[in-house]
Write an enzyme that holds these catalytic residues in place. Structure first.
Site, PDB file in Angstrom:
ATOM      1  N   TYR A 133       7.599  31.422  64.500  1.00  0.00           N
ATOM      2  CA  TYR A 133       7.670  32.186  63.251  1.00  0.00           C
ATOM      3  C   TYR A 133       9.131  32.459  62.906  1.00  0.00           C
ATOM      4  O   TYR A 133       9.587  33.594  62.896  1.00  0.00           O
ATOM      5  CB  TYR A 133       6.867  33.474  63.408  1.00  0.00           C
ATOM      6  CG  TYR A 133       6.697  34.291  62.145  1.00  0.00           C
ATOM      7  CD1 TYR A 133       6.751  33.715  60.889  1.00  0.00           C
ATOM      8  CD2 TYR A 133       6.447  35.646  62.229  1.00  0.00           C
ATOM      9  CE1 TYR A 133       6.583  34.466  59.746  1.00  0.00           C
ATOM     10  CE2 TYR A 133       6.275  36.424  61.094  1.00  0.00           C
ATOM     11  CZ  TYR A 133       6.344  35.828  59.854  1.00  0.00           C
ATOM     12  OH  TYR A 133       6.176  36.590  58.712  1.00  0.00           O
ATOM     13  N   LEU A 170      17.996  35.067  78.765  1.00  0.00           N
ATOM     14  CA  LEU A 170      17.243  36.168  78.176  1.00  0.00           C
ATOM     15  C   LEU A 170      16.973  35.833  76.720  1.00  0.00           C
ATOM     16  O   LEU A 170      17.892  35.520  75.966  1.00  0.00           O
ATOM     17  CB  LEU A 170      18.052  37.469  78.261  1.00  0.00           C
ATOM     18  CG  LEU A 170      17.515  38.664  77.447  1.00  0.00           C
ATOM     19  CD1 LEU A 170      16.170  39.138  77.995  1.00  0.00           C
ATOM     20  CD2 LEU A 170      18.537  39.808  77.434  1.00  0.00           C
ATOM     21  N   GLY A 173      13.368  39.237  71.669  1.00  0.00           N
ATOM     22  CA  GLY A 173      12.428  38.991  70.585  1.00  0.00           C
ATOM     23  C   GLY A 173      11.818  37.616  70.742  1.00  0.00           C
ATOM     24  O   GLY A 173      11.998  36.731  69.900  1.00  0.00           O
ATOM     25  N   THR A 195       9.535  41.414  74.094  1.00  0.00           N
ATOM     26  CA  THR A 195       8.917  41.617  72.792  1.00  0.00           C
ATOM     27  C   THR A 195       8.316  43.011  72.744  1.00  0.00           C
ATOM     28  O   THR A 195       7.998  43.605  73.787  1.00  0.00           O
ATOM     29  CB  THR A 195       7.822  40.570  72.512  1.00  0.00           C
ATOM     30  OG1 THR A 195       7.234  40.828  71.225  1.00  0.00           O
ATOM     31  CG2 THR A 195       6.719  40.607  73.561  1.00  0.00           C
ATOM     32  N   CYS A 357      10.302  34.833  49.480  1.00  0.00           N
ATOM     33  CA  CYS A 357      11.347  34.506  50.461  1.00  0.00           C
ATOM     34  C   CYS A 357      11.865  33.093  50.245  1.00  0.00           C
ATOM     35  O   CYS A 357      13.075  32.846  50.330  1.00  0.00           O
ATOM     36  CB  CYS A 357      10.812  34.677  51.875  1.00  0.00           C
ATOM     37  SG  CYS A 357      10.586  36.398  52.362  1.00  0.00           S
TER      38      CYS A 357
END
Length: 391
Positions: A133, A170, A173, A195, A357
């Site tokens: 996403y 790492l 998100g 997350t 968008c």
């Protein structure tokens, strides 16, 4: 009527394509030369007071409720409005009041869960097979295979790090885990993903278990600010800093520096406005609570003040425009199922969000940028040319 006169005044100079506006009493007016490319239909009056408080919220809600309907492409209409200097979209007097924002750990968790915990079944209907996403990366003339483009984006990000096997990464998100698990399987890194979405956390945890990656991969349901004293060789963060808020942007990059080992490398990918930071009232209220798109100069300032050095900056605006166009096509191909699942108002809201968008990227109102950063002298251990990024 005052409402009609007011709407005519704000719409008169708002588009650079021919547009027809049909009002609730059946009267109409055409703006621009030639046959109208898009028709806006006002089925009901829209309050002048609501528009002057925040036009994006008032008009967005009216579209969600079918008080406004659009014949033709929403994306084309919104692109036109962003491109036209006299547009109501650029009028600061029509966005006086914005939804309140807060970015405490509790508020951030609520904001993220309100968007990403809508349900994996919903996202599976219109994202690609990798459930990625964020902006895809279209190469080799590909403009239609979204799964291929999302995999190419993941490789593009990881190759920029020049990753060495058995080191640590790492992913702040981590979404549904594609990037971090690709790093583990293809680039032989030991990975940690974080997350705040419970649905994403469970999805990634199941993937780690089912794919036998427990010795090299872990996922944490935790705020990225609460990772203690651990450090990693590499950090990735895709579509994350837009959620931290203007007041926390410097602290976000401070944490990136804190978690990065000396001579470590980070790739930070996020939506950025070249013209300066901004928020959108309707998107903040309905799509991304707490969202803030920072300006390019603002981002660079926050990076350098935290003793991180910039090795490379790449703009991917047209790639995100194309990604959104495919998402919206997928969304509308499954529109009936989504409407049955989520209701018509929600469906109209998300279709508007995706097309708005796409129009914002198409017009250059917003951009998406990859920042390659190092902790220590700028990239002294990285190859001297960009060739390694596209091997």
């Amino acid at each position: 009527m005052l409402e009609k006169t007011f709407l005519k005044s704000i719409l008169k100079h708002s588009f650079n394509i021919p547009v027809r506006v049909v009002f609730w009493d059946g009267s109409s007016v055409d703006y621009g030369e030639g046959q109208p490319e898009v028709t806006i239909r006002f089925n009901e009056k829209i309050s002048i007071r609501d528009i002057t408080k925040n036009a994006s919220i008032a008009l967005g809600e009216a579209y969600m409720d079918k008080r406004i309907e659009v014949d033709g492409s929403l994306q084309k209409l919104i692109t036109s409005a962003y491109e036209n200097a006299g547009s109501f979209m650029r009028n600061s007097k029509l966005r006086r009041i914005l939804p309140k924002q807060g970015h405490s750990e509790k508020e951030s968790q609520e904001d993220i869960q309100s968007h990403y915990d809508v349900g994996n079944d919903f996202y599976k209907l219109w994202l690609d097979d990798t459930l990625t996403y964020s902006c895809a990366y279209f190469t080799d003339g590909n403009r239609s295979d979204l799964t291929k483009a999302q995999k190419a984006k993941v490789d593009h990000i990881l190759q920029k790090l020049d990753p060495q096997p058995d080191r640590t990464l790492l992913d702040i998100g981590c979404g549904w885990g594609t990037l971090m698990l690709t790093a583990a399987k293809k680039y032989h890194l030991k990975v940690t993903g974080v997350t705040l979405s419970e649905e994403q956390y469970q999805f990634v945890a199941d993937r780690i278990k089912n794919e036998g990656l427990s010795d090299v991969a872990e996922v944490k349901l935790v705020d990225y600010r609460e990772l203690g004293d651990r450090q990693w060789d590499y950090i990735t963060s895709v579509g994350m800093f837009e959620h931290v808020g203007k007041e926390n942007l410097g602290l976000y990059f401070k944490d990136v520096a804190r978690y990065l080992k000396d001579d470590g490398v980070a790739l930070i990918h996020g939506i950025t406005r070249q013209q300066g930071g901004a928020t959108n009232g309707w998107i903040n209220k309905y799509i991304f609570p707490g969202g803030y798109v920072p300006g390019l100069a603002e981002i660079i300032g926050r990076i350098t003040e935290n003793n991180l050095q910039i090795c490379d900056v790449e703009m991917l605006r047209r790639h995100y425009q194309r990604t959104l166009e495919i998402w919206d096509s997928n969304f509308n191909n499954n529109r009936d199922e989504i409407t049955d699942m989520m209701g018509e108002r929600f469906t109209r809201m998300w279709d508007l969000y995706l097309q708005a968008c796409a129009g914002s990227f198409e017009s250059g109102n917003i951009d998406v940028v990859q920042y390659l950063l190092t902790k220590g002298p700028s990239g002294r251990h990285l190859p001297m040319t960009r060739d390694y990024m596209v091997k």
